[in-house]
Design a protein around this motif. Structure first.
Motif, short mmCIF file in Angstrom:
data_model
loop_
_atom_site.label_atom_id
_atom_site.label_comp_id
_atom_site.label_asym_id
_atom_site.label_seq_id
_atom_site.Cartn_x
_atom_site.Cartn_y
_atom_site.Cartn_z
N VAL A 223 57.28 55.42 83.75
CA VAL A 223 57.24 56.51 82.77
C VAL A 223 57.75 56.03 81.42
O VAL A 223 57.19 56.35 80.36
CB VAL A 223 58.07 57.71 83.28
CG1 VAL A 223 58.24 58.75 82.17
CG2 VAL A 223 57.39 58.35 84.49
N PHE A 224 58.82 55.25 81.40
CA PHE A 224 59.39 54.77 80.14
C PHE A 224 58.55 53.67 79.51
O PHE A 224 58.52 53.53 78.29
CB PHE A 224 60.82 54.27 80.37
CG PHE A 224 61.82 55.37 80.53
CD1 PHE A 224 62.15 56.19 79.46
CD2 PHE A 224 62.43 55.61 81.75
CE1 PHE A 224 63.07 57.22 79.60
CE2 PHE A 224 63.34 56.63 81.90
CZ PHE A 224 63.68 57.45 80.83
N VAL A 225 57.87 52.85 80.32
CA VAL A 225 57.10 51.73 79.80
C VAL A 225 55.72 52.16 79.33
O VAL A 225 55.14 51.57 78.41
CB VAL A 225 57.00 50.62 80.87
CG1 VAL A 225 56.02 49.53 80.43
CG2 VAL A 225 58.36 50.02 81.13
N THR A 226 55.17 53.21 79.94
CA THR A 226 53.80 53.63 79.64
C THR A 226 53.55 53.91 78.16
O THR A 226 52.55 53.46 77.60
CB THR A 226 53.43 54.87 80.48
OG1 THR A 226 53.50 54.52 81.87
CG2 THR A 226 52.03 55.35 80.15
N PRO A 227 54.43 54.65 77.44
CA PRO A 227 54.16 54.88 76.00
C PRO A 227 54.06 53.59 75.20
O PRO A 227 53.21 53.47 74.31
CB PRO A 227 55.36 55.73 75.56
CG PRO A 227 55.84 56.38 76.78
CD PRO A 227 55.61 55.40 77.89
N ALA A 228 54.92 52.62 75.50
CA ALA A 228 54.86 51.35 74.77
C ALA A 228 53.56 50.62 75.05
O ALA A 228 52.94 50.07 74.13
CB ALA A 228 56.05 50.48 75.16
N LEU B 174 50.66 51.98 76.01
CA LEU B 174 49.57 52.73 75.37
C LEU B 174 49.55 52.48 73.86
O LEU B 174 48.48 52.34 73.26
CB LEU B 174 49.73 54.22 75.66
CG LEU B 174 49.47 54.66 77.10
CD1 LEU B 174 49.74 56.15 77.26
CD2 LEU B 174 48.03 54.34 77.52
N THR B 175 50.73 52.40 73.25
CA THR B 175 50.79 52.13 71.81
C THR B 175 50.21 50.76 71.48
O THR B 175 49.43 50.60 70.53
CB THR B 175 52.25 52.22 71.33
OG1 THR B 175 52.76 53.52 71.63
CG2 THR B 175 52.33 51.97 69.83
N LEU B 176 50.58 49.75 72.28
CA LEU B 176 50.05 48.40 72.04
C LEU B 176 48.54 48.36 72.24
O LEU B 176 47.82 47.72 71.48
CB LEU B 176 50.74 47.41 72.98
CG LEU B 176 52.22 47.13 72.68
CD1 LEU B 176 52.80 46.22 73.76
CD2 LEU B 176 52.38 46.49 71.32
N TYR C 288 41.91 49.35 68.90
CA TYR C 288 41.14 50.09 67.89
C TYR C 288 40.70 49.19 66.73
O TYR C 288 39.51 49.19 66.37
CB TYR C 288 41.94 51.29 67.38
CG TYR C 288 41.26 52.00 66.24
CD1 TYR C 288 40.16 52.82 66.47
CD2 TYR C 288 41.69 51.83 64.93
CE1 TYR C 288 39.52 53.47 65.42
CE2 TYR C 288 41.06 52.46 63.88
CZ TYR C 288 39.98 53.29 64.13
OH TYR C 288 39.35 53.91 63.09
N PRO C 289 41.62 48.42 66.11
CA PRO C 289 41.14 47.53 65.02
C PRO C 289 40.13 46.51 65.49
O PRO C 289 39.18 46.19 64.77
CB PRO C 289 42.43 46.86 64.53
CG PRO C 289 43.52 47.75 64.96
CD PRO C 289 43.08 48.33 66.26
#
Length: 317
Positions: free
Chosen positions: A37-42, A44-46, A52-53
């Protein structure tokens, strides 16, 4: 009788082991989920910031894309063929490789030398170490303006020193000569980022095991022999990593070129990042800029792969 006597004991043992394993599995699952749960946002952000670019650049490279209207029409590899046929773009990529390797080598040599000197005077060099970090925290635009003033033919540092040595000499505009302008930008880049090498190597020097050096000194190793046989192998992996970082930073240089020479004189200081800026923000051709970006990424990968392999081997040794 023997089989019937042994079977129940085997079954009961497996039941007991199964009962012991279930709480362990439950505890592992309980600790794994909070980590996810704590690692997932990081993660997804990466993925978003990296994917995207990359997708945007890849789509722009195969379509007719302007600054305000991307992805207008599919053109396939036409833009790629046009860019590869442009001698100025190819020359800028070659120039970028030469510039990056040259600047990285000079920065590493100066950085390692300075770090060793500071390490030898670790008790007396706190103020010096702080002052050496100032170029690295100075904004690149300010660095460009500063060195442009240094090379100014009307009252700059170089001009003043030349007039002091040779009174009556004509002003010398360093940034007006192709070779000197290239060297001037390289000098400003080395001045700005060499402190990073100093910081990395100095941290490795103070973190090494002093007992090994003391034992070698007792065996008669002193001076350069002690450094080359004990100290240098211990920090070789850090030096390799520092060279890799410096190499990538040199490929990205744009601010100094933009401020000091604007790519001139002629095409002498037109490096890949500046060519990408020209295509995207002067010619408004995003598709062309995307193709040059992908070519630059390929060139950087080819150049850095051997450095990565050597650095990994040095760390393992």
């Amino acid at each position: 009788m023997t089989e019937s006597a042994t079977r129940p004991s085997t079954g009961s043992g497996s039941e007991h082991s199964g009962s012991r394993d279930r709480p362990a599995e439950r505890s592992r699952s309980r600790t794994t989920w909070p980590r996810r749960v704590f690692v997932t946002p990081a993660i997804l952000t990466l993925v978003v910031l990296g994917a995207y670019p990359l997708v945007f650049i890849a789509l722009a490279a195969v379509t007719e894309s302007s600054l305000g209207r991307p992805f207008q029409e599919l053109v396939g590899t036409a833009t790629v063929e046009d860019v590869l046929g442009d001698a100025d773009v190819v020359a800028s990529l070659v120039r970028g490789v030469v510039y990056a390797v040259l600047v990285a080598l000079v920065s590493v040599v100066l950085g390692v030398t300075t770090a060793v000197a500071l390490w030898r005077s670790v008790r007396a060099g706190s103020v010096t170490r702080t002052l050496l970090l100032l170029p690295m925290i100075t904004p690149p635009v300010v660095v460009g303006i500063l060195w442009k003033l240094v090379f100014n033919p009307s009252g700059g540092l170089v001009d003043t020193a030349l007039r002091f040595v040779l009174p009556g000499a004509d002003p010398v505009s360093v940034l007006s000569y192709p070779v000197l302008a290239f060297a001037g930008i390289a000098l400003a880049d080395v001045w700005e980022w060499t402190p990073l090498i100093v910081l990395l190597v100095f941290a490795a020097l103070i973190g090494q095991d002093t007992e090994v050096g003391e034992a070698a000194a007792l065996d008669g190793a002193h001076g350069f022999r002690l450094f080359s046989s004990i100290t240098l192998p211990a920090i070789a992996g850090t030096i390799g990593a520092a060279f890799l970082i410096r190499l990538v930073l040199a490929f990205k240089v744009f601010d100094l070129v933009y401020i000091m020479t604007s790519g001139g004189p002629g095409q002498a200081t037109t490096l890949p990042a500046y060519v990408i800026w020209q295509a995207a923000l002067q010619q408004f051709d995003v598709g062309r800029a995307a193709v040059i970006t992908l070519l630059l990424a390929a060139v950087v990968t080819i150049v850095t792969l051997p450095v990565v392999a050597i650095t990994r081997r040095l760390h393992n040794d």
